[in-house]
Design an enzyme around this catalytic site. Structure first.
Site, PDB file in Angstrom:
ATOM      1  N   HIS A 173      -0.204 -15.951  -6.452  1.00  0.00           N
ATOM      2  CA  HIS A 173      -0.547 -14.527  -6.591  1.00  0.00           C
ATOM      3  C   HIS A 173       0.684 -13.702  -7.013  1.00  0.00           C
ATOM      4  O   HIS A 173       0.611 -12.895  -7.945  1.00  0.00           O
ATOM      5  CB  HIS A 173      -1.101 -14.036  -5.250  1.00  0.00           C
ATOM      6  CG  HIS A 173      -1.429 -12.580  -5.213  1.00  0.00           C
ATOM      7  ND1 HIS A 173      -2.390 -12.014  -6.010  1.00  0.00           N
ATOM      8  CD2 HIS A 173      -0.905 -11.546  -4.475  1.00  0.00           C
ATOM      9  CE1 HIS A 173      -2.461 -10.714  -5.759  1.00  0.00           C
ATOM     10  NE2 HIS A 173      -1.564 -10.412  -4.842  1.00  0.00           N
TER      11      HIS A 173
HETATM   12  C1  HEM Z   1       3.829 -10.203  -0.835  1.00  0.00           C
HETATM   13  C2  HEM Z   1       3.837  -9.754  -2.023  1.00  0.00           C
HETATM   14  C3  HEM Z   1       2.649  -9.355  -2.866  1.00  0.00           C
HETATM   15  C4  HEM Z   1       2.758  -8.863  -4.131  1.00  0.00           C
HETATM   16  C5  HEM Z   1       4.038  -8.665  -4.918  1.00  0.00           C
HETATM   17  C6  HEM Z   1       1.423  -8.565  -4.606  1.00  0.00           C
HETATM   18  C7  HEM Z   1       1.105  -7.998  -5.825  1.00  0.00           C
HETATM   19  C8  HEM Z   1      -0.144  -7.588  -6.245  1.00  0.00           C
HETATM   20  C9  HEM Z   1      -0.457  -6.859  -7.442  1.00  0.00           C
HETATM   21  C10 HEM Z   1       0.564  -6.456  -8.468  1.00  0.00           C
HETATM   22  C11 HEM Z   1      -1.800  -6.677  -7.524  1.00  0.00           C
HETATM   23  C12 HEM Z   1      -2.574  -5.949  -8.637  1.00  0.00           C
HETATM   24  C13 HEM Z   1      -3.128  -6.887  -9.687  1.00  0.00           C
HETATM   25  C14 HEM Z   1      -3.938  -6.164 -10.760  1.00  0.00           C
HETATM   26  O1  HEM Z   1      -4.294  -5.012 -10.604  1.00  0.00           O
HETATM   27  O2  HEM Z   1      -4.260  -6.789 -11.778  1.00  0.00           O
HETATM   28  C15 HEM Z   1      -2.362  -7.270  -6.347  1.00  0.00           C
HETATM   29  C16 HEM Z   1      -3.709  -7.311  -6.049  1.00  0.00           C
HETATM   30  C17 HEM Z   1      -4.239  -8.026  -5.000  1.00  0.00           C
HETATM   31  N1  HEM Z   1      -3.542  -8.591  -3.938  1.00  0.00           N
HETATM   32 FE1  HEM Z   1      -1.516  -8.725  -3.782  1.00  0.00          FE
HETATM   33  N2  HEM Z   1       0.532  -8.916  -3.637  1.00  0.00           N
HETATM   34  C18 HEM Z   1       1.226  -9.405  -2.551  1.00  0.00           C
HETATM   35  C19 HEM Z   1       0.679  -9.869  -1.347  1.00  0.00           C
HETATM   36  C20 HEM Z   1      -0.667 -10.066  -1.130  1.00  0.00           C
HETATM   37  C21 HEM Z   1      -1.236 -10.710   0.038  1.00  0.00           C
HETATM   38  C22 HEM Z   1      -0.427 -11.260   1.210  1.00  0.00           C
HETATM   39  C23 HEM Z   1      -2.585 -10.752  -0.163  1.00  0.00           C
HETATM   40  C24 HEM Z   1      -3.659 -11.355   0.707  1.00  0.00           C
HETATM   41  C25 HEM Z   1      -3.499 -12.102   1.746  1.00  0.00           C
HETATM   42  C26 HEM Z   1      -2.871 -10.097  -1.426  1.00  0.00           C
HETATM   43  C27 HEM Z   1      -4.134  -9.948  -1.966  1.00  0.00           C
HETATM   44  C28 HEM Z   1      -4.435  -9.255  -3.134  1.00  0.00           C
HETATM   45  C29 HEM Z   1      -5.756  -9.130  -3.706  1.00  0.00           C
HETATM   46  C30 HEM Z   1      -7.029  -9.766  -3.151  1.00  0.00           C
HETATM   47  C31 HEM Z   1      -5.646  -8.339  -4.856  1.00  0.00           C
HETATM   48  C32 HEM Z   1      -6.770  -7.896  -5.819  1.00  0.00           C
HETATM   49  C33 HEM Z   1      -7.118  -8.994  -6.828  1.00  0.00           C
HETATM   50  C34 HEM Z   1      -5.941  -9.586  -7.552  1.00  0.00           C
HETATM   51  O3  HEM Z   1      -5.247  -8.907  -8.301  1.00  0.00           O
HETATM   52  O4  HEM Z   1      -5.720 -10.791  -7.353  1.00  0.00           O
HETATM   53  N3  HEM Z   1      -1.691  -9.707  -1.985  1.00  0.00           N
HETATM   54  N4  HEM Z   1      -1.334  -7.821  -5.580  1.00  0.00           N
END
Ligand code: HEM
Length: 222
Positions: A173
């Site tokens: 991710h």
């Molecule tokens: C720790 C650092 C993390 C970073 C740098 C990060 C970064 C991001 C970013 C940039 C997006 C937007 C993507 C888009 O709009 O296209 C996003 C969406 C999301 N994040 Fe994170 N994230 C992190 C941790 C997590 C964790 C721990 C979870 C769940 C356990 C999570 C679950 C999600 C989900 C479900 C989305 C919406 C769908 C997707 O873009 O995959 N994230 N994240």
């Protein structure tokens, strides 16, 4: 009226403030869980417990942070699960995934997320639920006494395996977020440029077009 960036580009809202706060709270909880989980996993990582005020505190805090992450992630999922349902075009995306990732071909994404993000969302949801269901039965002194020692050992083993799965899933991710330039700023600021939206998610961009830009209005912006 739509927002405009300092350099005059039209901006489209991708994430509300509430969604961003929940997402970053989940991310913070994940980092704390990862550090305290590793500290409890093997004596080699015991030094990590210093970050939590010692071994006892790390053990006490880990399950509370886990329940907080699961609660926040389930709230977050309630808001986005519909955007993660697979569309017919997503199957084609998955078939073409290696070429898309190698940038040999461009594939017009239909929804708010591409099929890779969608699959990862369902994997994360399954892992969070699995970690919660295997973590609760080994939570001393609250829940664990209701289970026998052999059952607790099985849950502990499954919990560790799911923890490694989560580590891998979040690694993918973060890598994907970094790889798609502009997406981290979308999750920080909430907005993306119209050009970014059209390039990465053309279907979502069209669905969020200004009324005068919608097909049939007779006007199309550049
Ligand atoms: C720790 C650092 C993390 C970073 C740098 C990060 C970064 C991001 C970013 C940039 C997006 C937007 C993507 C888009 O709009 O296209 C996003 C969406 C999301 N994040 Fe994170 N994230 C992190 C941790 C997590 C964790 C721990 C979870 C769940 C356990 C999570 C679950 C999600 C989900 C479900 C989305 C919406 C769908 C997707 O873009 O995959 N994230 N994240």
């Amino acid at each position: 009226m739509s927002q405009v960036s300092p350099d005059g580009q039209e901006l489209v809202q991708r994430y509300t403030l509430t969604v961003r706060i929940i997402h970053w709270a989940v991310a913070l909880a994940y980092v704390l869980l990862f550090l305290s989980g590793f500290a409890l996993f093997h004596p080699y990582f015991y030094w990590l417990t210093d970050l939590f005020g010692g071994g006892t505190m790390a053990r006490v805090l880990h399950p509370f942070i886990g329940v907080a992450l699961a609660t926040l992630f389930l709230i977050y999922s309630a808001g986005i699960w519909r955007d993660n349902l697979l569309l017919p075009s997503d199957r084609e995306w998955l078939r073409q995934a290696p070429k898309i990732m190698n940038k040999t071909i461009e594939f017009p994404v239909e929804g708010k997320y591409n099929a890779g993000q969608k699959l990862l969302f369902w994997v994360m949801l399954a892992l969070v639920v699995g970690l919660l269901l295997t973590g609760l039965p080994i939570w001393r002194p609250y829940v664990a006494p209701s289970f026998g020692a052999p059952a607790r050992r099985v849950f502990a083993l499954l919990h560790a395996a799911l923890g490694f799965g989560m580590f891998a899933a979040i690694g993918v991710h973060i890598y994907a977020a970094y790889w798609t330039r502009g997406s981290i700023s979308a999750m920080v600021r909430g907005y993306v440029t119209r050009r970014w939206a059209r390039f990465h998610y053309p279907g979502w961009s069209r669905a969020h077009a200004r009324p005068d830009e919608k097909p049939g209005s007779g006007k199309q912006s550049a």
